[in-house]
Design an enzyme around this catalytic site. Structure first.
Site: not given
Length: 354
Positions: A42, A125, A143
């Protein structure tokens, strides 16, 4: 402006998960969603496309297989492993977070949204993605892809860039998470936006599992959503890049600890009218050595390089160094902003046996 119909979202989980089970991309962090793997992926995927991040992810894990090894990694090596991904503050925050995890949690990520959210470099997020994918918690990760999907489904014509919009979408999605499939639902939302509900053109509504109840699709103009205000024009900056070669290699300068490319080594540069920053090393002359361009999020560098040579390699002040090909290849993280000149530098060094 029409009132958005968020009740349409309630029909999404079942067809979306069925589509995801068949069409999802097989990515290494999905096949092995260990918390560290999900976290690393991520962070790398912030500002970076999946295809570009994959080789970096695999190489990084080979050398840095767990959180304790990340916490202990020398910073120069960390930045070298990150070289080419850009946004180096991501790597530094990743390591700061790893050091905190070693200190406070025995080198493991806690299965707690607030604790994960508090780590350096982790926003709403990323915390949502980690906690849902790695720990199965109903924590949405909203997102740009997910904003696009939700705004089109609901027909939301409001300004999608307002922080309140993402908060609202997170709350609405959290209520829809199917038991036992939190991670899949988070990734399915991302995947729908990445593969079908596309930006910058007409989305692939004919393949979308939500087309039958999507307000954007029904309108005939789904590409009009989400609504965003016009972007401010990117500032353009002309720079001269000095490629100075000596028997010890090419001259590099350490950038300031704060700001753009903070703390990284660079090919020294400045405004075209600026003098060479180390006048005591000024060569007899400079010759043109190519042009290049690099786009950052807020500024575009338009660069012209000049090449000079020295017969010896005098000692340098603090914050400067010489680097040969071995150092450039294996030690020094040179930002991708200087990629237009890398081949010229390498060929010049090779011609000198460096």
């Amino acid at each position: 402006m029409h009132t958005p119909d968020f009740s349409r979202l309630e029909r999404l989980p079942e067809p979306l998960l069925a589509w995801y089970d068949t069409h999802r991309r097989h990515l290494p962090w999905r096949e092995d969603p260990a918390p560290y793997h999900v976290w690393l992926s991520e962070i790398m995927l912030q500002q970076t496309r999946v295809e570009a991040a994959l080789p970096y992810y695999e190489r990084f894990l080979r050398e840095v297989p767990d959180i304790p090894s990340l916490a202990a990694l020398p910073e120069e090596r960390l930045l070298k492993l990150w070289e080419g991904l850009g946004y180096y503050s991501r790597a530094r925050n990743l390591q700061k977070a790893a050091q905190l995890l070693v200190e406070r949690y025995g080198g493991a990520l806690p299965a707690d949204y607030d604790a994960v959210r508090a780590l350096p470099g982790v926003g709403d997020y990323t915390a949502g993605a980690i906690c849902s994918i790695a720990f199965g918690l109903p924590t949405p990760a909203v997102d740009g892809n997910v904003v696009r999907v939700v705004s089109r489904l609901a027909g939301d014509e409001g300004d999608s860039t307002r922080p309140a919009v993402r908060r609202d979408y997170r709350e609405r999605l959290a209520a829809l998470y199917p038991a036992g499939r939190a991670g899949d639902f988070t990734q399915a939302l991302m995947e729908l936006g990445a593969l079908l509900c596309l930006p910058n053109g007409r989305p692939r509504c004919g393949d979308c599992p939500a087309a039958a109840f999507c307000a954007g699709c029904a309108s005939g103009h789904p590409e009009a959503l989400p609504v965003k205000p016009p972007k401010k024009p990117r500032r353009q900056e002309r720079r001269r890049i000095w490629l100075l070669l000596s028997p010890a290699g090419v001259l590099l300068r350490r950038r300031p600890a704060r700001g753009l490319l903070a703390g990284l080594w660079e090919l020294p540069g400045g405004p075209p009218e600026a003098p060479f920053p180390l006048p005591e090393l000024e060569p007899a002359g400079w010759i043109p050595a190519g042009e290049g361009r690099h786009i950052f999020s807020h500024v575009e560098w338009q660069m012209e390089a000049v090449l000079g040579t020295l017969e010896d390699a005098p000692p340098l002040p603090a914050g400067w160094r010489w680097a040969d090909r071995a150092a450039l290849d294996g030690e020094v993280a040179l930002p991708s902003a200087f990629a237009p000149f890398r081949e010229r530098v390498h060929s010049e060094l090779a011609a000198r046996g460096l």
